[in-house]
Design a protein around this motif. Structure first.
Motif, short mmCIF file in Angstrom:
data_model
loop_
_atom_site.label_atom_id
_atom_site.label_comp_id
_atom_site.label_asym_id
_atom_site.label_seq_id
_atom_site.Cartn_x
_atom_site.Cartn_y
_atom_site.Cartn_z
N MET A 1 0.85 -1.18 0.00
CA MET A 1 0.00 0.00 0.00
C MET A 1 0.89 1.24 0.00
O MET A 1 1.83 1.34 0.78
CB MET A 1 -0.92 0.00 1.23
N THR A 3 2.33 4.44 1.03
CA THR A 3 2.27 5.01 2.37
C THR A 3 3.07 6.31 2.47
O THR A 3 4.23 6.36 2.05
CB THR A 3 2.79 4.01 3.42
N ASN A 28 -6.29 0.27 -5.61
CA ASN A 28 -5.15 0.56 -4.75
C ASN A 28 -5.56 1.60 -3.70
O ASN A 28 -6.57 2.29 -3.87
CB ASN A 28 -3.97 1.11 -5.56
N PHE A 29 -4.75 1.69 -2.65
CA PHE A 29 -5.05 2.63 -1.58
C PHE A 29 -3.79 3.39 -1.18
O PHE A 29 -2.67 2.89 -1.32
CB PHE A 29 -5.63 1.90 -0.36
N GLN A 31 -2.22 5.35 2.17
CA GLN A 31 -2.40 5.59 3.59
C GLN A 31 -1.45 6.69 4.07
O GLN A 31 -0.31 6.78 3.61
CB GLN A 31 -2.22 4.32 4.41
N ASP A 69 -8.81 6.17 10.23
CA ASP A 69 -9.09 4.74 10.40
C ASP A 69 -9.26 4.46 11.89
O ASP A 69 -8.48 4.91 12.72
CB ASP A 69 -7.92 3.93 9.83
N THR A 72 -6.30 2.56 14.24
CA THR A 72 -4.98 3.13 14.51
C THR A 72 -4.53 2.82 15.93
O THR A 72 -5.34 2.58 16.82
CB THR A 72 -4.99 4.65 14.30
N LEU A 78 -4.08 6.96 11.41
CA LEU A 78 -3.94 6.44 10.05
C LEU A 78 -5.14 6.86 9.22
O LEU A 78 -6.29 6.63 9.60
CB LEU A 78 -3.83 4.91 10.07
N TYR A 79 -4.88 7.48 8.09
CA TYR A 79 -5.92 7.81 7.11
C TYR A 79 -5.72 6.93 5.88
O TYR A 79 -4.58 6.76 5.42
CB TYR A 79 -5.83 9.28 6.69
N THR A 80 -6.81 6.38 5.37
CA THR A 80 -6.73 5.53 4.17
C THR A 80 -7.71 6.05 3.13
O THR A 80 -8.89 6.25 3.43
CB THR A 80 -7.07 4.07 4.51
#
Length: 237
Positions: A1, A3, A28-29, A31, A69, A72, A78-80
Motif C-alpha cells: 500500500m 504510504t 489501490n489505496f 495511507q 481509520d 490506529t 492512520l488515514y486511508t
C-alpha cells in the motif's frame, strides 16, 4: 500500500511505494500516517483533515477529505483513501500537501482558538499506461472501460438466463401410474400439469377411428353404424 508519513516537522515522506497505474479505479489505496500528538502539545485526533493534490499534466488542483481509520494505534493516526480515477487521471508525479483544522473553545475566557496545520509537499507517482491503452485520455474511467464493464454485465445476465432456461427445459416424459398422468420432466423434476391417461387415450382413438357413434370411444365404429347399437356393451350382452 502506498504510504506517506507526515513528521512533526511537517515533512511528507514516502515510506512505502508501489505501482499506481494511470486511470485505475479503487484497486489501490494510499495511507497517511501522523502522530496523535503534534510536537507533544496538540491532540490531532479530532482535527478535520484534507489532502490537496495537483495533477501532473493539466496542473488542476483538487482536494479530498481524509477520514481517520478506527484501527490506529495509541501513538498514531492512520488515514486511508482509495486511488480513484480522479487521482490516477494523469501519469507522472502528483504533488500532495495536507491541511489539518481544529477549533478549541476555552470556557473560562469564552474564546475560540483556530488551529491550522499545513505540511510541505510530497509526491505520489502515477505510472503511465501502455501506449495502446492511452489513446483516449479522460479524467474519469475511459469510455472503452465503461463499455467493457457494460458488456461484462450483459454477458453475465445472458449466462444466468441461459442457465434458467436449461434448468426448466423438458428433457423427458414420465408415466405417473398413481396420478394416471403423462408428465414432462426437467432437471428439477416434473414440470407442468401433465395429461390424464384417459384423456390422452380418448384423443388418440378419435384421431385414428373418428368419433364413436355410440358416444363411448372404444375404437369400434363400423359395428355401431351397421347395427345402430349405441353401445358396444349393449351389443355384447
Amino acid at each position: 500500500m502506498y504510504t506517506l508519513r507526515i513528521t512533526d516537522d511537517n515533512n511528507v515522506i514516502t515510506t512505502v511505494k508501489e505501482s499506481l497505474m494511470e486511470k485505475s479505479n479503487c484497486v489501490n489505496f494510499i495511507q497517511i500516517i501522523i502522530n496523535k500528538l503534534y510536537k507533544e502539545q496538540i491532540d490531532m485526533t479530532d482535527t478535520t483533515a484534507y489532502m490537496k493534490y495537483v495533477l501532473p499534466v493539466t496542473k488542476k488542483i483538487k482536494m479530498t477529505q481524509l477520514i481517520a481509520d478506527t484501527t490506529t494505534d495509541e501513538s498514531h493516526i492512520l488515514y486511508t483513501i482509495p486511488v480513484t480515477a480522479n487521482i490516477s487521471a494523469e501519469p507522472g508525479d502528483i504533488e500532495v500537501s495536507f491541511t489539518f483544522l481544529k477549533l478549541v473553545h476555552d470556557e473560562e475566557s469564552d474564546t475560540t482558538t483556530s488551529y491550522v496545520r499545513k505540511t510541505e509537499s510530497g509526491l505520489i507517482h502515477i505510472t503511465k499506461l501502455a501506449q495502446f491503452d492511452s489513446y483516449e485520455p479522460s479524467e474519469m474511467l475511459t469510455e472503452l472501460d465503461q463499455r467493457i464493464l457494460a458488456l461484462m454485465a450483459t454477458a453475465e445476465d445472458i449466462k444466468k438466463l441461459g442457465q434458467a432456461t436449461y434448468d426448466n427445459m423438458p428433457i423427458d416424459m414420465k408415466l405417473d401410474s398413481e396420478a394416471k398422468k403423462l408428465t414432462l420432466v426437467n432437471a428439477n423434476g416434473n414440470t407442468g400439469d401433465g395429461v390424464g391417461i384417459a384423456d390422452l387415450s380418448d384423443s388418440i382413438a378419435k384421431e385414428l377411428t373418428g368419433t364413436d357413434p355410440d358416444g363411448t370411444q372404444d375404437g369400434v365404429t363400423h359395428i355401431d353404424k351397421v347395427t345402430g347399437v349405441q353401445s358396444l356393451d349393449e351389443l355384447l350382452k
